[in-house]
Scaffold this motif. Structure first.
Motif, mmCIF file in Angstrom:
data_model
loop_
_atom_site.group_PDB
_atom_site.id
_atom_site.type_symbol
_atom_site.label_atom_id
_atom_site.label_comp_id
_atom_site.label_asym_id
_atom_site.label_seq_id
_atom_site.Cartn_x
_atom_site.Cartn_y
_atom_site.Cartn_z
ATOM 1 N N PRO A 144 0.806 -1.224 0.000
ATOM 2 C CA PRO A 144 0.000 0.000 0.000
ATOM 3 C C PRO A 144 0.841 1.276 0.000
ATOM 4 O O PRO A 144 0.434 2.273 -0.594
ATOM 5 N N ALA A 145 2.011 1.271 0.628
ATOM 6 C CA ALA A 145 2.865 2.465 0.638
ATOM 7 C C ALA A 145 3.316 2.808 -0.775
ATOM 8 O O ALA A 145 3.263 3.964 -1.200
ATOM 9 N N ARG A 146 3.748 1.806 -1.516
ATOM 10 C CA ARG A 146 4.169 2.018 -2.903
ATOM 11 C C ARG A 146 2.999 2.491 -3.757
ATOM 12 O O ARG A 146 3.128 3.426 -4.543
ATOM 13 N N LEU A 147 1.843 1.871 -3.571
ATOM 14 C CA LEU A 147 0.666 2.236 -4.370
ATOM 15 C C LEU A 147 0.200 3.662 -4.082
ATOM 16 O O LEU A 147 -0.177 4.403 -5.006
ATOM 17 N N ILE A 148 0.229 4.076 -2.827
ATOM 18 C CA ILE A 148 -0.177 5.439 -2.473
ATOM 19 C C ILE A 148 0.778 6.448 -3.095
ATOM 20 O O ILE A 148 0.351 7.432 -3.712
ATOM 21 N N ASN A 149 2.079 6.211 -2.962
ATOM 22 C CA ASN A 149 3.032 7.151 -3.536
ATOM 23 C C ASN A 149 2.995 7.125 -5.062
ATOM 24 O O ASN A 149 3.179 8.160 -5.706
ATOM 25 N N LEU A 150 2.716 5.978 -5.647
ATOM 26 C CA LEU A 150 2.548 5.910 -7.096
ATOM 27 C C LEU A 150 1.338 6.741 -7.517
ATOM 28 O O LEU A 150 1.395 7.485 -8.506
ATOM 29 N N GLY A 151 0.257 6.640 -6.754
ATOM 30 C CA GLY A 151 -0.910 7.482 -7.029
ATOM 31 C C GLY A 151 -0.574 8.956 -6.910
ATOM 32 O O GLY A 151 -1.006 9.774 -7.725
ATOM 33 N N ASN A 152 0.230 9.321 -5.904
ATOM 34 C CA ASN A 152 0.655 10.715 -5.754
ATOM 35 C C ASN A 152 1.460 11.171 -6.960
ATOM 36 O O ASN A 152 1.286 12.294 -7.447
ATOM 37 N N ALA A 153 2.359 10.313 -7.451
ATOM 38 C CA ALA A 153 3.174 10.664 -8.613
ATOM 39 C C ALA A 153 2.288 10.857 -9.849
ATOM 40 O O ALA A 153 2.431 11.839 -10.580
ATOM 41 N N TYR A 154 1.376 9.922 -10.075
ATOM 42 C CA TYR A 154 0.481 10.038 -11.229
ATOM 43 C C TYR A 154 -0.384 11.293 -11.137
ATOM 44 O O TYR A 154 -0.585 11.996 -12.119
ATOM 45 N N ALA A 155 -0.913 11.557 -9.958
ATOM 46 C CA ALA A 155 -1.757 12.742 -9.785
ATOM 47 C C ALA A 155 -0.951 14.002 -10.055
ATOM 48 O O ALA A 155 -1.441 14.932 -10.708
ATOM 49 N N GLY A 156 0.278 14.051 -9.567
ATOM 50 C CA GLY A 156 1.131 15.205 -9.810
ATOM 51 C C GLY A 156 1.434 15.405 -11.281
ATOM 52 O O GLY A 156 1.664 16.522 -11.735
ATOM 53 N N MET A 157 1.430 14.308 -12.051
ATOM 54 C CA MET A 157 1.674 14.371 -13.490
ATOM 55 C C MET A 157 0.389 14.645 -14.266
ATOM 56 O O MET A 157 0.432 14.781 -15.487
ATOM 57 N N GLY A 158 -0.730 14.676 -13.566
ATOM 58 C CA GLY A 158 -2.012 14.904 -14.241
ATOM 59 C C GLY A 158 -2.636 13.643 -14.799
ATOM 60 O O GLY A 158 -3.620 13.710 -15.534
ATOM 61 N N ARG A 159 -2.118 12.493 -14.459
ATOM 62 C CA ARG A 159 -2.657 11.212 -14.930
ATOM 63 C C ARG A 159 -3.708 10.723 -13.927
ATOM 64 O O ARG A 159 -3.485 9.815 -13.144
ATOM 65 N N ILE A 160 -4.865 11.357 -13.984
ATOM 66 C CA ILE A 160 -5.907 11.176 -12.977
ATOM 67 C C ILE A 160 -6.422 9.734 -12.928
ATOM 68 O O ILE A 160 -6.600 9.178 -11.840
ATOM 69 N N ASP A 161 -6.675 9.126 -14.077
ATOM 70 C CA ASP A 161 -7.197 7.756 -14.084
ATOM 71 C C ASP A 161 -6.196 6.781 -13.469
ATOM 72 O O ASP A 161 -6.574 5.893 -12.701
ATOM 73 N N ALA A 162 -4.921 6.948 -13.796
ATOM 74 C CA ALA A 162 -3.892 6.073 -13.235
ATOM 75 C C ALA A 162 -3.759 6.303 -11.729
ATOM 76 O O ALA A 162 -3.581 5.349 -10.963
ATOM 77 N N ALA A 163 -3.847 7.556 -11.295
ATOM 78 C CA ALA A 163 -3.782 7.866 -9.863
ATOM 79 C C ALA A 163 -4.951 7.219 -9.137
ATOM 80 O O ALA A 163 -4.777 6.613 -8.070
ATOM 81 N N HIS A 164 -6.135 7.328 -9.701
ATOM 82 C CA HIS A 164 -7.332 6.731 -9.104
ATOM 83 C C HIS A 164 -7.148 5.222 -8.945
ATOM 84 O O HIS A 164 -7.456 4.654 -7.892
ATOM 85 N N ALA A 165 -6.625 4.571 -9.977
ATOM 86 C CA ALA A 165 -6.423 3.121 -9.923
ATOM 87 C C ALA A 165 -5.413 2.744 -8.832
ATOM 88 O O ALA A 165 -5.614 1.768 -8.106
ATOM 89 N N ALA A 166 -4.348 3.523 -8.704
ATOM 90 C CA ALA A 166 -3.330 3.221 -7.692
ATOM 91 C C ALA A 166 -3.888 3.406 -6.280
ATOM 92 O O ALA A 166 -3.672 2.562 -5.402
ATOM 93 N N TYR A 167 -4.606 4.510 -6.057
ATOM 94 C CA TYR A 167 -5.195 4.741 -4.735
ATOM 95 C C TYR A 167 -6.222 3.669 -4.401
ATOM 96 O O TYR A 167 -6.302 3.191 -3.268
ATOM 97 N N LYS A 168 -7.021 3.285 -5.390
ATOM 98 C CA LYS A 168 -8.045 2.259 -5.160
ATOM 99 C C LYS A 168 -7.387 0.922 -4.819
ATOM 100 O O LYS A 168 -7.836 0.222 -3.909
ATOM 101 N N ALA A 169 -6.312 0.588 -5.519
ATOM 102 C CA ALA A 169 -5.591 -0.651 -5.209
ATOM 103 C C ALA A 169 -5.032 -0.598 -3.791
ATOM 104 O O ALA A 169 -5.059 -1.608 -3.074
ATOM 105 N N ALA A 170 -4.559 0.565 -3.359
ATOM 106 C CA ALA A 170 -4.031 0.708 -1.995
ATOM 107 C C ALA A 170 -5.130 0.522 -0.954
ATOM 108 O O ALA A 170 -4.876 -0.016 0.127
ATOM 109 N N ARG A 171 -6.342 0.966 -1.275
ATOM 110 C CA ARG A 171 -7.456 0.793 -0.329
ATOM 111 C C ARG A 171 -7.773 -0.666 -0.090
ATOM 112 O O ARG A 171 -8.247 -1.046 0.975
ATOM 113 N N PHE A 172 -7.538 -1.517 -1.087
ATOM 114 C CA PHE A 172 -7.868 -2.933 -0.959
ATOM 115 C C PHE A 172 -6.647 -3.799 -0.672
ATOM 116 O O PHE A 172 -6.772 -5.010 -0.550
#
Length: 127
Positions: free
Chosen positions: A65-93
């Motif tokens: 989950p730590a890797r997935l959350i930070n990956l979501g942060n990186a994607y969100a910072g790059m404007g890749r909203i769908d990829a960020a959403h997928a990473a955060y959702k994977a971290a939730r589960f």
């Protein structure tokens, strides 16, 4: 001088939406040994470097989950909203794990992922 300050302020304001996604309090700094979480790159705003480091999935960290959350942060910072959403959702589960964030607080990985998703959804709705 005032003109330069105004231009700088405008530049910072333009960057604010991307910076909001990787808020320091949501960057995970503890969870994986030897700096594999790219926290330094995220805090510095180097989202591309952070994403490259975090996309290299090791077999033992695919569901981390730590890797997935930070990956979501990186994607969100790059404007890749769908990829960020997928990473955060994977971290939730992913397995719930206590994590330490860049501001020194400890929280459940699922709580951090939930807050990140909420921030992402709010930012998306403001478009």
């Amino acid at each position: 001088m005032a003109k330069a300050a105004a231009i700088l302020a405008l530049g910072l304001a333009a960057m604010a939406p991307a910076m909001a996604f990787a808020a320091t309090e949501e960057v995970v700094v503890v969870g994986v040994p030897d700096g594999r979480l790219a926290a330094g790159a995220l805090v510095a705003g180097d989202y591309g470097r952070a994403a490259r480091r975090l996309e290299a999935v090791r077999p033992d960290a695919a569901n981390d989950p730590a890797r997935l959350i930070n990956l979501g942060n990186a994607y969100a910072g790059m404007g890749r909203i769908d990829a960020a959403h997928a990473a955060y959702k994977a971290a939730r589960f992913a397995p719930d794990t206590p994590l330490v964030t860049a501001d020194g607080n400890e929280a459940s990985s699922r709580d951090i992922a939930r807050r990140a998703l909420g921030r992402l959804n709010a930012q998306y709705a403001m478009r």
